[in-house]
Design an enzyme around this catalytic site. Structure first.
Site, PDB file in Angstrom:
ATOM      1  N   HIS A   1      -3.080   7.463   2.328  1.00  0.00           N
ATOM      2  CA  HIS A   1      -3.623   6.229   1.954  1.00  0.00           C
ATOM      3  C   HIS A   1      -4.709   6.059   2.363  1.00  0.00           C
ATOM      4  O   HIS A   1      -5.603   6.284   3.751  1.00  0.00           O
ATOM      5  CB  HIS A   1      -2.724   5.233   2.436  1.00  0.00           C
TER       6      HIS A   1
ATOM      7  N   ASN B   1     -10.116   0.253  -0.322  1.00  0.00           N
ATOM      8  CA  ASN B   1      -8.277  -0.060   0.114  1.00  0.00           C
ATOM      9  C   ASN B   1      -8.508  -0.580  -1.593  1.00  0.00           C
ATOM     10  O   ASN B   1      -7.913  -1.365  -1.653  1.00  0.00           O
ATOM     11  CB  ASN B   1      -7.657  -0.569   1.023  1.00  0.00           C
TER      12      ASN B   1
ATOM     13  N   CYS C   1       1.040  -0.767  -0.108  1.00  0.00           N
ATOM     14  CA  CYS C   1       0.120   0.215  -0.213  1.00  0.00           C
ATOM     15  C   CYS C   1       0.898   1.357  -0.112  1.00  0.00           C
ATOM     16  O   CYS C   1       0.691   2.106   0.107  1.00  0.00           O
ATOM     17  CB  CYS C   1      -1.766   0.167   0.825  1.00  0.00           C
TER      18      CYS C   1
HETATM   19  O1  UT7 Z   1      -3.845  -1.095   3.323  1.00  0.00           O
HETATM   20  C1  UT7 Z   1      -3.071  -1.446   4.805  1.00  0.00           C
HETATM   21  C2  UT7 Z   1      -3.467  -0.899   6.183  1.00  0.00           C
HETATM   22  N1  UT7 Z   1      -4.270  -1.879   6.268  1.00  0.00           N
HETATM   23  C3  UT7 Z   1      -5.260  -1.429   7.053  1.00  0.00           C
HETATM   24  O2  UT7 Z   1      -4.654  -0.382   7.875  1.00  0.00           O
HETATM   25  C4  UT7 Z   1      -6.647  -2.148   8.339  1.00  0.00           C
HETATM   26  C5  UT7 Z   1      -5.790  -1.595   9.510  1.00  0.00           C
HETATM   27  N2  UT7 Z   1      -7.312  -1.846   9.996  1.00  0.00           N
HETATM   28  C6  UT7 Z   1      -8.486  -2.172  10.030  1.00  0.00           C
HETATM   29  O3  UT7 Z   1      -8.616  -1.086   9.762  1.00  0.00           O
HETATM   30  C7  UT7 Z   1      -9.317  -2.540  11.524  1.00  0.00           C
HETATM   31  O4  UT7 Z   1      -8.693  -2.932  12.296  1.00  0.00           O
HETATM   32  C8  UT7 Z   1     -10.449  -3.153  10.453  1.00  0.00           C
HETATM   33  C9  UT7 Z   1     -11.357  -2.522   9.658  1.00  0.00           C
HETATM   34  C10 UT7 Z   1     -10.105  -4.193  10.010  1.00  0.00           C
HETATM   35  C11 UT7 Z   1     -11.098  -3.657  12.231  1.00  0.00           C
HETATM   36  O5  UT7 Z   1     -11.384  -2.890  12.860  1.00  0.00           O
HETATM   37  P1  UT7 Z   1     -12.081  -3.336  14.871  1.00  0.00           P
HETATM   38  O6  UT7 Z   1     -11.915  -2.457  15.131  1.00  0.00           O
HETATM   39  O7  UT7 Z   1      -9.791  -3.713  14.473  1.00  0.00           O
HETATM   40  O8  UT7 Z   1     -12.591  -4.262  14.609  1.00  0.00           O
HETATM   41  P2  UT7 Z   1     -12.331  -5.855  15.182  1.00  0.00           P
HETATM   42  O9  UT7 Z   1     -11.168  -6.696  14.374  1.00  0.00           O
HETATM   43  O10 UT7 Z   1     -11.490  -5.649  16.348  1.00  0.00           O
HETATM   44  O11 UT7 Z   1     -13.475  -7.217  15.228  1.00  0.00           O
HETATM   45  C12 UT7 Z   1     -14.499  -6.603  16.229  1.00  0.00           C
HETATM   46  C13 UT7 Z   1     -15.655  -7.766  15.937  1.00  0.00           C
HETATM   47  C14 UT7 Z   1     -15.408  -9.216  15.931  1.00  0.00           C
HETATM   48  O12 UT7 Z   1     -16.648  -9.912  16.160  1.00  0.00           O
HETATM   49  P3  UT7 Z   1     -17.019 -10.388  18.184  1.00  0.00           P
HETATM   50  O13 UT7 Z   1     -15.254 -11.099  18.325  1.00  0.00           O
HETATM   51  O14 UT7 Z   1     -15.780  -8.174  18.879  1.00  0.00           O
HETATM   52  O15 UT7 Z   1     -17.109 -10.401  18.236  1.00  0.00           O
HETATM   53  C15 UT7 Z   1     -14.973  -9.441  14.435  1.00  0.00           C
HETATM   54  O16 UT7 Z   1     -15.721 -10.412  14.392  1.00  0.00           O
HETATM   55  O17 UT7 Z   1     -16.479  -8.001  14.467  1.00  0.00           O
HETATM   56  C16 UT7 Z   1     -16.701  -8.991  13.761  1.00  0.00           C
HETATM   57  N3  UT7 Z   1     -16.434  -8.650  12.650  1.00  0.00           N
HETATM   58  C17 UT7 Z   1     -17.203  -7.588  11.478  1.00  0.00           C
HETATM   59  N4  UT7 Z   1     -18.425  -7.609  11.807  1.00  0.00           N
HETATM   60  C18 UT7 Z   1     -18.831  -7.660  10.803  1.00  0.00           C
HETATM   61  C19 UT7 Z   1     -14.786  -8.600  11.597  1.00  0.00           C
HETATM   62  N5  UT7 Z   1     -14.993  -8.285   9.998  1.00  0.00           N
HETATM   63  C20 UT7 Z   1     -16.188  -8.178  10.373  1.00  0.00           C
HETATM   64  C21 UT7 Z   1     -17.175  -7.769   8.777  1.00  0.00           C
HETATM   65  N6  UT7 Z   1     -18.729  -7.575   9.444  1.00  0.00           N
HETATM   66  N7  UT7 Z   1     -16.990  -7.275   8.385  1.00  0.00           N
END
Ligand code: UT7
Length: 321
Positions: free
Chosen positions: A248, A278, A115
């Protein structure tokens, strides 16, 4: 002294927008509300099955060449930033050179910094031009990330899209690019990677993107703030002289945290993550071109572009447009 200046921009998004609800209709177990609140993404674009990275790159390149008012044969350096090349080899850049009908024997190669690839490509091109070895570069970020997504992994497949963005960078008497910074930390490569390869005619390992989202999030907020500060310091310009930050486009919450750390008001941030998702190496040049074409970014304005990606890699460039 030779400077390097951006004289044209272009971009391309394939097909119609695919909304969050479209993904749900395709069977992804998610919600529009989750994707919007956690990422800011409302829609993204996906290439057709026969549309390659070089095909997307070519459209963006033609638009950048047209906006620079030069001819393709005036380009003596082509750099394509991509992690989703058409082939293992030759490079996507050589395919773009052929597609543009260039026969001048100029250099063409790919850079792979995920990225952050466009910022790497821009920085390499700047050094070629400032050395006097090359006069006019075409730098492209282009990706078909949809090909490396695991549609059974909802934590990643909703985040990414396909597209291409391009710029023309030329030798000039005035700056131009005032500062650049590139960094990498290979010790953390397992936090965001595609851990597969082709060997003996078969895919070995895992051919899909894998990410520890929270770890990447924390890392991105830290380094994007730091590296924007680094180029501002190294150019010797105050924060309030920056007209636009073009980061980005991975997650609106990462972008907002970076802006807060830099004390930049939200009106100075170019945001496209809502409608592009992204697009990895394409995200920064796509956002730049959108802002040029809708009249936000104007000649003479001061801009910081920055990226972070797998590797980890991160970097920024500060330039007068
Ligand atoms: O380009 C390179 C750079 N990449 C990035 O910058 C990505 C960086 N990371 C992020 O943007 C975020 O960490 C994410 C958007 C990927 C995830 O957001 P988060 O607030 O960190 O969520 P999480 O991983 O802590 O997940 C929270 C909850 C989980 O459920 P439980 O275990 O709390 O019940 C996941 O299972 O959200 C759930 N979850 C979803 N729910 C609905 C994960 N993906 C999804 C989804 N839809 N698509």
């Amino acid at each position: 002294m030779i400077h390097a200046k951006i004289t044209g921009t272009g971009s391309y998004l394939p097909g119609a927008p695919v909304t969050n609800n479209d993904l749900i209709r395709r069977g992804i177990n998610t919600s529009d509300e989750w994707i919007i609140t956690r990422t800011g993404i409302r829609s993204r674009h996906f290439a057709a099955p026969d549309e390659t990275t070089s095909a997307l790159a070519l459209v963006a390149a033609r638009r950048a060449i047209e906006s620079a008012g030069c001819s393709a044969d005036d380009i003596d350096l082509i750099i394509v930033a991509t992690s989703t090349p058409d082939f293992i080899f030759p490079s996507t850049a050589t395919l773009v050179q052929a597609g543009l009908g260039i026969h001048n024997g100029g250099a063409a190669f790919d850079v792979q910094a995920v990225c952050c690839g466009f910022v790497y490509g821009l920085t390499v091109a700047e050094k070629f031009i400032r050395s006097g070895s090359h006069k006019r570069a075409l730098v492209i970020g282009a990706e078909v990330f949809s090909r490396i997504l695991d549609w059974d992994d909802r934590s990643t497949c909703v985040l990414f899209g396909d597209g291409a963005g391009a710029i023309i960078l030329e030798a000039a008497n005035q700056p131009g690019i005032r500062a650049t910074a590139l960094h990498a930390d290979g010790h953390q490569h397992k936090l965001l990677w595609v851990p597969g390869n082709v060997s003996g005619g078969k895919v070995t390992g895992d051919p899909f993107l894998r990410m520890d989202g929270q770890a990447v999030f924390k890392f991105a907020v830290k380094v994007l703030g730091d590296v924007a500060q680094e180029v501002t310091d190294s150019a010797g310009v105050p924060h309030d002289s920056i007209d636009w930050l073009i980061p980005h486009q991975a997650n609106i919450r990462i972008i907002q945290s970076t802006a807060k750390r830099l004390k930049l008001p939200s009106e100075k941030i170019v945001l496209t993550v809502d409608s592009h998702g992204n697009t990895s190496a394409a995200s920064v040049p796509l956002a730049l071109d959108c802002a040029v074409r809708d009249g936000r970014v104007r000649p003479g304005q001061r801009i910081v572009v920055e990226g972070v990606g797998g590797g980890f890699t991160w970097g920024a460039a500060l330039f007068d447009f």
